[in-house]
Design an enzyme around this catalytic site. Structure first.
Site, PDB file in Angstrom:
ATOM      1  CG  ASP A   1      -9.830   1.098  42.776  1.00 15.15           C
ATOM      2  OD1 ASP A   1      -8.625   0.140  43.125  1.00 15.15           O
ATOM      3  OD2 ASP A   1      -9.422   2.484  43.252  1.00 15.15           O
TER       4      ASP A   1
ATOM      5  CG  HIS B   1      -8.324   7.352  42.714  1.00 18.10           C
ATOM      6  ND1 HIS B   1      -9.390   6.823  42.593  1.00 18.10           N
ATOM      7  CD2 HIS B   1      -8.565   8.754  42.810  1.00 18.10           C
ATOM      8  CE1 HIS B   1      -9.717   7.674  43.239  1.00 18.10           C
ATOM      9  NE2 HIS B   1     -10.333   8.885  42.921  1.00 18.10           N
TER      10      HIS B   1
ATOM     11  CG  HIS C   1      -8.627   4.352  38.778  1.00 21.99           C
ATOM     12  ND1 HIS C   1      -7.990   2.826  39.868  1.00 21.99           N
ATOM     13  CD2 HIS C   1      -9.123   5.019  40.046  1.00 21.99           C
ATOM     14  CE1 HIS C   1      -8.003   3.175  41.126  1.00 21.99           C
ATOM     15  NE2 HIS C   1      -8.875   4.400  40.975  1.00 21.99           N
TER      16      HIS C   1
ATOM     17  CG  ASP D   1      -5.063   3.649  45.481  1.00 18.41           C
ATOM     18  OD1 ASP D   1      -4.897   4.985  44.939  1.00 18.41           O
ATOM     19  OD2 ASP D   1      -5.659   3.292  46.014  1.00 18.41           O
ATOM     20  CG  HIS D   2      -4.890   2.668  41.770  1.00 21.31           C
ATOM     21  ND1 HIS D   2      -5.021   1.032  41.536  1.00 21.31           N
ATOM     22  CD2 HIS D   2      -6.045   2.688  42.886  1.00 21.31           C
ATOM     23  CE1 HIS D   2      -5.441   0.502  41.962  1.00 21.31           C
ATOM     24  NE2 HIS D   2      -6.655   1.675  43.006  1.00 21.31           N
TER      25      HIS D   2
ATOM     26  CG  HIS E   1     -13.256   3.851  41.053  1.00 15.16           C
ATOM     27  ND1 HIS E   1     -13.784   4.011  42.616  1.00 15.16           N
ATOM     28  CD2 HIS E   1     -12.224   4.462  40.901  1.00 15.16           C
ATOM     29  CE1 HIS E   1     -12.447   4.364  43.207  1.00 15.16           C
ATOM     30  NE2 HIS E   1     -11.788   4.462  42.492  1.00 15.16           N
TER      31      HIS E   1
ATOM     32  CG  HIS F   1      -8.146  -1.492  46.338  1.00 16.40           C
ATOM     33  ND1 HIS F   1      -9.199  -0.654  47.162  1.00 16.40           N
ATOM     34  CD2 HIS F   1      -7.366  -0.468  45.484  1.00 16.40           C
ATOM     35  CE1 HIS F   1      -9.160   0.470  46.886  1.00 16.40           C
ATOM     36  NE2 HIS F   1      -7.209   0.688  46.003  1.00 16.40           N
TER      37      HIS F   1
END
Ligand code: ZN
Ligand code: ZN
Length: 303
Positions: free
Chosen positions: A208, A62, A60, A64-65, A137, A266
């Site tokens: 996530d 976000h 996805h 951090d990914h 999510h 995570h």
């Protein structure tokens, strides 16, 4: 099939944990599951190089990914990569990669194919395929299952010869699972000349997510389930509100999907002591461990 945890933090990197990424080595191919900031440095630490056939699967959008992607794309060019690179992810991944190429002037030496996907088969290879499903999510997020095809059992040449099938094209037919006729007109089946088929391996990565039924379906009988466990068991509400999980939630999914092993990842920066984090989850699913950066798992064929 080997999984290497490159980054196991949630949301932002900490001194001990990098941003989310898992490398799956399958034969001579490399799959990167998510690409958090610093993924390429973690790859260097783990001594994992880019392969001719490298694919990046983003769960996805976000940060951090995905924020590790631009650096990796540039480094591949510095290494004069020529093989195409495939990147898969939900809506938004194409615009992100495009914006990176337009604004960061590194000049690509290789073609990039970006494929925006939803649920279903992501791609198929001869030995395995990848399937995706939407997770639960705060924004659209995909989970991925890497599913090796079952392999035919061992072929026994002497058995075939003794049943009147000499070496030749008919051996190939038997190995492809087809029944053949011997020179004396006798029916010979693959089971007559081959051992039992070997069950393919399977790794599921949720990215996530809160606990959901699609994970149970996609992780069914997996050798390894890599599941979100951002919060500890005392923070269930926080987990559900933000589209994340706790160790016990993940363990219940692992139990329901009958996986062999569960790795929690995570992990929020506030948790460091692994025993207290996973203890209650182990009562639900005993084969539960907490991921650490650079941890590796080799998944062997069961037979
Ligand atoms: Zn995240
Ligand atoms: Zn997220």
């Amino acid at each position: 099939m080997k999984a290497t945890f490159l980054g196991t933090a949630g949301s932002f990197p900490t001194p001990k944990r990098g941003a989310p990424a898992v490398a799956i080595q399958i034969g001579s191919q490399l799959i990167l599951l998510d690409c958090g900031e610093g993924t390429q440095r973690q790859m260097a630490m783990a001594r994992i190089g880019f392969k001719t056939r490298t694919r990046i699967l983003i769960t996805h959008m976000h940060g951090d990914h995905v924020l590790g992607l631009p650096g990796i794309l540039q480094t591949m060019s510095l290494f004069s990569r020529i093989s195409p690179l495939q990147i898969y992810g939900p809506e938004g991944i194409a615009a992100f990669v495009e914006a990176t190429q337009e604004t960061v002037k590194f000049g690509l030496t290789y073609p990039i194919e970006v494929v925006e996907i939803g649920e279903g088969i992501v791609y198929e290879e001869e030995d395995y395929f990848v399937e995706s499903a939407f997770m639960s999510h705060s924004i659209p997020a995909l989970g991925y299952s890497i599913i090796e095809r079952n392999r035919p059992g061992k072929f026994y040449p002497q058995k075939a010869a003794s049943l009147g099938i000499p070496e030749g094209p008919l051996w190939g037919e038997l190995q492809k699972g087809r029944t053949v006729l011997s020179s004396e007109g006798r029916t010979v089946t693959p089971a007559d000349v081959m051992g039992p088929s070997r069950i393919g391996r399977k790794i599921m990565y949720t990215g996530d997510t809160s606990p959901n039924d699609s994970t149970v379906r996609l992780a069914r009988d997996a050798d390894l389930l890599i599941h979100d466990a951002t919060f500890d068991d005392d923070s269930e509400h926080k987990a559900l509100e933000s589209g994340h999980s706790t160790p016990s939630y993940a363990a219940a999914i692992a139990r329901d999907a009958r996986v062999k092993r569960l790795v929690l990842t995570h992990i929020s920066g506030r948790y460091s002591e692994s025993d207290s984090f996973v203890n209650r989850a182990r009562d639900i699913f005993s084969e539960t461990i907490m991921a650490e950066d650079l941890m590796t798992f080799e998944v062997y064929l069961s037979r």
